[in-house]
Scaffold this active site. Structure first.
Site, PDB file in Angstrom:
ATOM      1  CE  LYS A  80      -3.943   1.849   2.659  1.00 40.52           C
ATOM      2  NZ  LYS A  80      -4.843   1.552   3.804  1.00 40.52           N
ATOM      3  CB  SER A 155      -8.248   3.306   2.789  1.00 44.21           C
ATOM      4  OG  SER A 155      -7.359   2.754   3.736  1.00 44.21           O
ATOM      5  CB  SER A 179      -8.212   0.483   5.666  1.00 47.56           C
ATOM      6  OG  SER A 179      -8.955   1.665   5.594  1.00 47.56           O
TER       7      SER A 179
END
Ligand code: GLN
Length: 482
Positions: A80, A155, A179
């Site tokens: 990420k 997310s 997330s």
């Protein structure tokens, strides 16, 4: 070998160790998929193919010399884009950090690199990880590989979509309030939120520091176990990481589930009943039946304060966010804009650099922490957080794990929920309680809706009992695939 990109990480690692396929071949297979699919899906912000090929060649050399670094040596992964890496920029999917190059690696990446992992690139996220759909990214929405008109969740939507589309063998995400688990559910992959402190946060851009965690997403619980055992552990640079040894999670997956008691927080689910899609309820029922057939006992439990977790989270987190975002001022961090004086420079930098959701949270956070209001909001929310923690402490006297949906619906359409932040925040209804309590949870792909969208279920466990929830998830997956 065909369809390498469809195989789970554990299987690829096995083939690699056995000399049946090289890390270079595996890496090239994933690169080919990224080249083929990512223009449509937009899971990656940056790719690092040259570095990946070098790392893969080095892993192949270690295999030939019998000096493999770990059980995941040679396996291609994605990170990420809030996890700092020296190989390429780290943007947090924000214009503020569009060109930011970190001078160091996050602990979690240096550990994985030492274990021989191959970096394919950095994945898209909601800006600074704030959101549940990867739509607040400054670099465009990540599409759900199961239906390109729908969001991938968030997310860590880029990481979940990359795994789901066969563009990497595993990926890391962050889970402050869902997330990892949320996009895993939307994309039909497995996502593990570790207990607070299990994995070092050093070098990972903070969102809400009392909640932030870093964990794996992959096809299976076994893959997550293999990644976690390389990532977890004490780090002198993060004082929340305890010194205890890290269990070899992958060796504990087969222990029987007999004697395990799994609680379902029925009343808590009922408080949200009208928002829960009937397809999600149907799959919750089938997960209960499956756990029973694996030998577990299902009982009803009560989490009396869990329904207040979302409002408490949306006070505590913005408070911490407003403090953490202060560093992006154009001087310490962030792309500074020209201004007539210092104040004007700050103003322009933050005005242009941050998107609406980040600004909204900074404003809310500043408000709830300000003199006169912090007693009414922030302190109250902290008290609620304590009550929620105590609810879980009492639950653990009775059960070993808790089963619930991950979110009320399968993946929603791109554009939906964007105009109404409160609606978006309610995506976190089943995710906030465990986040506020600092305990672990895993999203397990558990079925599909009639229209073919993946639906995951969540298993939550006590702090530092990742081995237990991985084992439950693993056995559910073994049974479903047999
Ligand atoms: N939906 C949560 C939020 O928007 C997700 C945060 C997270 O886990 N990074 O705050």
């Amino acid at each position: 070998m065909d369809n390498l990109h469809r195989k789970p990480l554990a299987q690829l690692a096995h083939l690699f160790r056995a000399g049946e396929v090289s890390s270079r071949e595996i890496t090239d297979a994933f690169i080919a998929q990224i080249e083929l699919q990512d223009k449509k899906i937009n899971a990656f912000v940056t790719t690092t193919f040259d570095e990946a090929r070098e790392m893969a060649d080095a892993a192949d050399a270690r295999r030939k010399n019998d000096t493999l670094a770990s059980s995941i040596d040679g396996m291609p992964i994605a990170l990420k884009d809030v996890i700092c890496t020296r190989e390429c920029k780290t943007t947090a999917s924000s214009n503020m950090l569009k060109h930011f190059q970190s001078p160091y690696d996050a602990t979690v990446w240096s550990k994985l690199k030492k274990a021989g992992a191959v970096l394919l690139g950095k994945t898209n996220t909601d800006e600074f990880t704030m959101g549940s759909s990867t739509q607040t990214s400054a670099f465009g929405t990540t599409k759900n590989p199961h239906d390109l008109k729908r969001v991938a969740g968030g997310s860590s939507g880029g990481s979940a979509a990359a795994v789901a589309a066969g563009m990497c063998a595993g990926a890391l995400g962050t889970d402050t309030n869902g997330s990892i688990r949320h996009p895993a559910h939307f994309c039909g992959v497995t996502g593990l939120k570790v207990s607070y402190g299990r994995v070092s946060r050093w070098g990972v851009m903070p969102m809400a520091s009392s909640l932030d965690t870093i964990g794996p997403l992959a096809q299976t619980a076994e893959d997550c176990a293999l990644l976690l055992e390389q990532m977890a552990g004490a780090d002198p640079k993060d004082s929340t990481t305890p010194p205890e040894n890290v269990p070899t999670y992958s060796e504990k997956l087969e222990q029987s589930l007999g004697n395990l008691k799994v609680g379902v927080p029925r009343k808590f689910l009922d408080t949200f009943a009208e928002k829960i899609d009937p397809e999600v309820s149907r799959i919750l029922e089938s997960a209960e039946a499956q756990l029973r057939s694996l030998g577990a006992k299902i009982v009803d439990i009560d989490l009396p304060h869990a329904q207040y977790a979302v409002p408490a989270y949306y006070i505590i987190a913005p408070g911490e966010i407003s403090a953490n975002m202060a560093r992006y001022d154009g001087l310490r961090f962030g792309e500074g804009k020209k201004g007539k004086d210092l104040q004007d420079m700050y103003h322009k930098t933050r005005h242009d650099g941050f998107g609406d959701e980040v600004k909204r949270r900074i404003l809310i956070g500043t408000y709830v922490l300000s003199a006169g209001y912090s007693d009414q909001f922030y302190r109250q929310a902290q008290k609620v957080r304590t009550l929620i923690r105590q609810d879980f402490d009492s639950a653990w006297e009775d059960v070993d794990a808790i089963l619930s949906p991950v979110s009320p619906t399968p993946a929603f359409k791109i554009g939906e929920n964007l105009e109404d932040p409160v609606k978006m925040y309610l995506e976190d209804f089943f995710l906030s309680p465990s986040s506020l309590a600092g305990i672990c949870g895993i999203s397990v792909p558990s079925g599909k809706s009639k229209t073919g969208l993946p639906i995951g279920m969540q298993i939550v466990g006590p702090a530092f009992e990742e081995a237990r929830i991985l084992r439950i998830a693993h056995q559910m997956q073994q049974q479903s695939s047999s």
